[in-house]
Design a protein around this motif. Structure first.
Motif, mmCIF file in Angstrom:
data_model
loop_
_atom_site.group_PDB
_atom_site.id
_atom_site.type_symbol
_atom_site.label_atom_id
_atom_site.label_comp_id
_atom_site.label_asym_id
_atom_site.label_seq_id
_atom_site.Cartn_x
_atom_site.Cartn_y
_atom_site.Cartn_z
ATOM 1 N N ASN A 118 10.238 4.918 -3.456
ATOM 2 C CA ASN A 118 8.854 4.439 -3.397
ATOM 3 C C ASN A 118 7.953 5.263 -4.316
ATOM 4 O O ASN A 118 7.113 4.715 -5.032
ATOM 5 N N ARG A 119 8.129 6.585 -4.272
ATOM 6 C CA ARG A 119 7.307 7.465 -5.095
ATOM 7 C C ARG A 119 7.526 7.170 -6.581
ATOM 8 O O ARG A 119 6.571 7.025 -7.345
ATOM 9 N N MET A 120 8.790 7.035 -6.996
ATOM 10 C CA MET A 120 9.091 6.781 -8.407
ATOM 11 C C MET A 120 8.576 5.396 -8.829
ATOM 12 O O MET A 120 8.004 5.251 -9.914
ATOM 13 N N TRP A 121 8.767 4.392 -7.973
ATOM 14 C CA TRP A 121 8.301 3.039 -8.316
ATOM 15 C C TRP A 121 6.787 3.034 -8.494
ATOM 16 O O TRP A 121 6.270 2.474 -9.463
ATOM 17 N N MET A 122 6.076 3.660 -7.566
ATOM 18 C CA MET A 122 4.613 3.699 -7.660
ATOM 19 C C MET A 122 4.189 4.398 -8.948
ATOM 20 O O MET A 122 3.361 3.881 -9.700
ATOM 21 N N ARG A 123 4.749 5.554 -9.234
ATOM 22 C CA ARG A 123 4.365 6.310 -10.426
ATOM 23 C C ARG A 123 4.649 5.532 -11.708
ATOM 24 O O ARG A 123 3.869 5.596 -12.659
ATOM 25 N N GLN A 124 5.748 4.800 -11.735
ATOM 26 C CA GLN A 124 6.110 4.046 -12.940
ATOM 27 C C GLN A 124 5.252 2.798 -13.115
ATOM 28 O O GLN A 124 5.071 2.335 -14.231
ATOM 29 N N ASN A 125 4.723 2.257 -12.036
ATOM 30 C CA ASN A 125 4.014 0.978 -12.110
ATOM 31 C C ASN A 125 2.497 1.069 -12.098
ATOM 32 O O ASN A 125 1.828 0.044 -12.250
ATOM 33 N N LYS A 175 -7.007 -9.257 8.399
ATOM 34 C CA LYS A 175 -5.757 -9.939 8.730
ATOM 35 C C LYS A 175 -4.953 -10.291 7.470
ATOM 36 O O LYS A 175 -4.365 -11.365 7.356
ATOM 37 N N VAL A 176 -4.965 -9.344 6.519
ATOM 38 C CA VAL A 176 -4.194 -9.490 5.289
ATOM 39 C C VAL A 176 -2.804 -8.915 5.530
ATOM 40 O O VAL A 176 -2.671 -7.799 6.044
ATOM 41 N N GLU A 177 -1.790 -9.685 5.167
ATOM 42 C CA GLU A 177 -0.410 -9.220 5.317
ATOM 43 C C GLU A 177 -0.155 -8.119 4.289
ATOM 44 O O GLU A 177 -0.421 -8.300 3.097
ATOM 45 N N TYR A 178 0.334 -6.982 4.752
ATOM 46 C CA TYR A 178 0.585 -5.868 3.844
ATOM 47 C C TYR A 178 1.780 -5.063 4.341
ATOM 48 O O TYR A 178 2.187 -5.176 5.493
ATOM 49 N N ALA A 179 2.334 -4.260 3.438
ATOM 50 C CA ALA A 179 3.423 -3.358 3.779
ATOM 51 C C ALA A 179 3.026 -1.951 3.374
ATOM 52 O O ALA A 179 2.496 -1.744 2.282
ATOM 53 N N GLN A 180 3.253 -1.005 4.264
ATOM 54 C CA GLN A 180 2.997 0.400 3.957
ATOM 55 C C GLN A 180 4.283 0.997 3.391
ATOM 56 O O GLN A 180 5.336 0.899 4.025
ATOM 57 N N LEU A 181 4.192 1.576 2.215
ATOM 58 C CA LEU A 181 5.355 2.194 1.585
ATOM 59 C C LEU A 181 5.083 3.684 1.426
ATOM 60 O O LEU A 181 4.166 4.084 0.709
ATOM 61 N N ASP A 182 5.870 4.476 2.115
ATOM 62 C CA ASP A 182 5.670 5.922 2.155
ATOM 63 C C ASP A 182 6.262 6.585 0.910
ATOM 64 O O ASP A 182 7.428 6.380 0.586
ATOM 65 N N ILE A 183 5.452 7.358 0.214
ATOM 66 C CA ILE A 183 5.947 8.072 -0.960
ATOM 67 C C ILE A 183 6.332 9.511 -0.625
ATOM 68 O O ILE A 183 6.939 10.197 -1.442
ATOM 69 N N ALA A 184 5.984 9.970 0.570
ATOM 70 C CA ALA A 184 6.306 11.340 0.958
ATOM 71 C C ALA A 184 7.761 11.466 1.404
ATOM 72 O O ALA A 184 8.415 12.472 1.130
ATOM 73 N N VAL A 210 0.871 -1.175 0.000
ATOM 74 C CA VAL A 210 0.000 0.000 0.000
ATOM 75 C C VAL A 210 0.907 1.224 0.000
ATOM 76 O O VAL A 210 1.628 1.478 0.958
ATOM 77 N N PHE A 211 0.871 1.956 -1.111
ATOM 78 C CA PHE A 211 1.656 3.177 -1.219
ATOM 79 C C PHE A 211 0.813 4.320 -0.670
ATOM 80 O O PHE A 211 -0.317 4.541 -1.092
ATOM 81 N N LEU A 212 1.385 5.020 0.318
ATOM 82 C CA LEU A 212 0.679 6.123 0.953
ATOM 83 C C LEU A 212 1.630 7.247 1.292
ATOM 84 O O LEU A 212 2.839 7.095 1.186
ATOM 85 N N ALA A 213 1.066 8.366 1.657
ATOM 86 C CA ALA A 213 1.850 9.540 2.024
ATOM 87 C C ALA A 213 1.596 9.840 3.491
ATOM 88 O O ALA A 213 0.509 10.275 3.861
ATOM 89 N N THR A 214 2.622 9.594 4.319
ATOM 90 C CA THR A 214 2.439 9.793 5.759
ATOM 91 C C THR A 214 2.309 11.262 6.133
ATOM 92 O O THR A 214 1.737 11.576 7.164
ATOM 93 N N ILE A 252 -0.145 12.018 -12.519
ATOM 94 C CA ILE A 252 0.443 11.695 -11.213
ATOM 95 C C ILE A 252 -0.608 11.024 -10.335
ATOM 96 O O ILE A 252 -1.526 11.671 -9.840
ATOM 97 N N PRO A 253 -0.474 9.711 -10.122
ATOM 98 C CA PRO A 253 -1.445 9.005 -9.273
ATOM 99 C C PRO A 253 -1.281 9.390 -7.805
ATOM 100 O O PRO A 253 -0.172 9.533 -7.312
ATOM 101 N N LEU A 254 -2.409 9.575 -7.150
ATOM 102 C CA LEU A 254 -2.402 9.938 -5.732
ATOM 103 C C LEU A 254 -2.533 8.679 -4.870
ATOM 104 O O LEU A 254 -3.141 7.700 -5.273
ATOM 105 N N PRO A 255 -1.987 8.732 -3.664
ATOM 106 C CA PRO A 255 -2.157 7.606 -2.751
ATOM 107 C C PRO A 255 -3.582 7.561 -2.215
ATOM 108 O O PRO A 255 -4.265 8.587 -2.252
#
Length: 149
Positions: A45-52, A31-40, A5-9, A63-66
């Motif tokens: 993380n920000r570049m990977w999210m935008r490219q994918n 109870k789903v295993e997840y990782a929070q990836l901060d784009i701020a 989950v890409f988000l902006a803290t 520019i996709p928003l979290p």
């Protein structure tokens, strides 16, 4: 598989914060295993999210928003598609995960499979089976009466 989950803290937008919290809280409840990836705070993380995020899913400004949600490298969707999946009891499918036994999504999948295999709803076939049984019992009773005469 880990859900990302890409988000902006440090987002200044209350709407974005609320959407992010909704996604994270729902994943925790399931109870789903997840990782929070901060784009701020993390440029990688920000570049990977935008490219994918697929081109057709990007807003007009490009520019996709979290929050943006991925299953490993596979794009699942943004908040709106997550919300739609939640409303349709299809979050596990949205995430590319198998629904656990007993969940609404698993029961719906079982029902759909039953329809494909048998051409009827499970509860309809049970009702039809019950009707068939009562018809069979009536026939058997009539046959017994005829034999007894």
């Amino acid at each position: 598989m880990v859900i990302k989950v890409f988000l902006a803290t440090s987002s200044g937008s209350t709407a974005i914060k609320k959407k992010q919290q909704d996604v994270v809280a729902f994943l925790e409840a399931l109870k789903v295993e997840y990782a929070q990836l901060d784009i701020a705070c993390n440029e990688q993380n920000r570049m990977w999210m935008r490219q994918n995020v697929p081109e057709e899913k990007k807003p007009s400004n490009g520019i996709p928003l979290p929050p943006q949600i991925f299953n490993e490298e596979s794009y699942c969707g943004d908040y709106e598609t997550f919300f739609d999946a939640k409303e349709d009891n299809a979050v596990y499918s949205f995430l590319g995960l198998a629904a656990p036994p007993g969940s609404k999504e698993a029961m719906q999948a079982d029902e759909e499979q039953h329809i494909v295999e048998n051409g009827t709803h499970a509860d309809e076939s049970n009702e039809e089976g019950a009707a068939d049984d009562s018809i069979g019992e009536e026939f058997l009773e009539e046959t017994r009466e005829e034999v007894a005469e």
